[in-house]
Design a protein around this motif. Structure first.
Motif, PDB file in Angstrom:
ATOM      1  N   SER A  25      88.746 -42.137  24.444  1.00  0.00           N
ATOM      2  CA  SER A  25      89.687 -43.209  24.888  1.00  0.00           C
ATOM      3  C   SER A  25      89.142 -44.069  26.232  1.00  0.00           C
ATOM      4  N   ALA A  42     103.411 -39.183  23.568  1.00  0.00           N
ATOM      5  CA  ALA A  42     102.631 -39.869  24.969  1.00  0.00           C
ATOM      6  C   ALA A  42     102.331 -41.230  24.417  1.00  0.00           C
ATOM      7  N   LEU A  43     101.584 -41.592  23.310  1.00  0.00           N
ATOM      8  CA  LEU A  43     100.988 -42.781  22.745  1.00  0.00           C
ATOM      9  C   LEU A  43     102.336 -43.735  22.826  1.00  0.00           C
ATOM     10  N   PRO A  49      95.873 -41.726  24.165  1.00  0.00           N
ATOM     11  CA  PRO A  49      95.280 -40.158  24.528  1.00  0.00           C
ATOM     12  C   PRO A  49      94.142 -39.892  23.731  1.00  0.00           C
ATOM     13  N   GLU A  57      93.702 -43.164  28.899  1.00  0.00           N
ATOM     14  CA  GLU A  57      94.503 -42.081  28.362  1.00  0.00           C
ATOM     15  C   GLU A  57      95.911 -42.512  28.471  1.00  0.00           C
ATOM     16  N   THR A  58      96.344 -43.275  29.328  1.00  0.00           N
ATOM     17  CA  THR A  58      97.735 -43.685  29.536  1.00  0.00           C
ATOM     18  C   THR A  58      98.240 -44.284  28.281  1.00  0.00           C
ATOM     19  N   TRP A  80      92.560 -36.293  16.535  1.00  0.00           N
ATOM     20  CA  TRP A  80      93.579 -36.947  15.885  1.00  0.00           C
ATOM     21  C   TRP A  80      93.228 -36.912  14.389  1.00  0.00           C
ATOM     22  N   ARG A  93     100.906 -35.527  21.731  1.00  0.00           N
ATOM     23  CA  ARG A  93     100.142 -36.769  22.069  1.00  0.00           C
ATOM     24  C   ARG A  93     100.835 -37.923  21.582  1.00  0.00           C
TER      25      ARG A  93
END
Length: 237
Positions: free
Chosen positions: A132, A228-229, A139, A135-136, A143, A225
């Motif tokens: 990526s 976070a996504l 992430p 990452e913010t 996957w 993750r």
């Protein structure tokens, strides 16, 4: 800490065996009311050319478009709903409604906005590393993948993630497309395998027991993750 809102997120399920898992959970955590729309019911899984009455995508605070066992370009099989769905995606885009497209959903975003979708030379089934650039928002890391097709980027899109097999994420205005499956859990994998996926995996020489094993190992980290996504999508898209 979650933020209470009265916003609604529409989640489009193309088949009965694809729950939104941690993606839906995270929207709910942030106070969104989750509205589900199922396109192809279980009774029509073997002949998916159904008619469906899509709600107006532009009337929601956000839209999530999930994966599908069918191909975005197979209009002879699913054109009865995939063409109207792409029209709804363009409607949401014109209204500035943020859209998260996952796997088939990401491919629909590409096709709806001037890119293309075609069979991939390197289909992916299983866990794969994704690199990526941000990452913010997306992430990196392993996957889960299950796709036979891949997109070409629509005009103006910025690719955010990739691996050797395919482009893995792009952003276009308020649309975020993903090729991988952040919504996957061990339970949803079992649903896919029970609805024809096990045979398709075996055709490609994939050991289903090892696929389940790897999912039990990597699944917990992937859920974090995924949260976070969704956080990044809500914050940046």
């Amino acid at each position: 800490m979650s933020t209470a809102t009265t916003s609604e997120v529409l989640i489009v399920h193309h088949d009965h065996a694809s729950p939104a898992g941690p993606v839906a959970e995270r929207f709910a955590f942030h106070g969104y009311a989750v509205v589900d729309h199922l396109v192809v019911p279980a009774s029509h899984f073997s002949h998916p050319g159904v008619l469906t009455d899509f709600p107006d995508f532009s009337g929601f605070s956000a839209v999530v478009v999930l994966g599908s066992p069918w191909s975005a370009y197979d209009h002879s099989l699913i054109g009865s709903w995939v063409v109207p769905e792409m029209a709804q995606l363009r409607r949401a885009d014109a209204a500035g409604v943020p859209v998260l497209g996952i796997c088939f959903g990401g491919q629909l975003l590409a096709a709806a906005h001037g890119g293309s979708v075609a069979a991939s030379d390197a289909p992916e089934i299983g866990w794969a590393d994704v690199a990526s650039d941000d990452e913010t928002l997306v992430p990196g890391g392993p996957w889960f993948q299950w796709h036979y097709d891949r997109w070409t980027l629509p005009p103006g899109a910025k690719e955010l993630a990739r691996n050797p097999a395919a482009s893995q994420a792009f952003v276009l205005r308020r649309n975020l497309a993903l090729q991988f499956h952040p919504e996957l859990t061990a339970a949803s994998l079992d649903g896919w395998l029970s609805n024809g996926g096990a045979a398709k995996a075996a055709e490609r020489g994939i050991d289903v027991s090892l696929l389940r094993e790897r999912t039990s190992v990597d699944g917990a980290g992937a859920i974090e993750r995924a949260y976070a996504l969704v956080d990044g999508f809500l914050r940046q898209i």
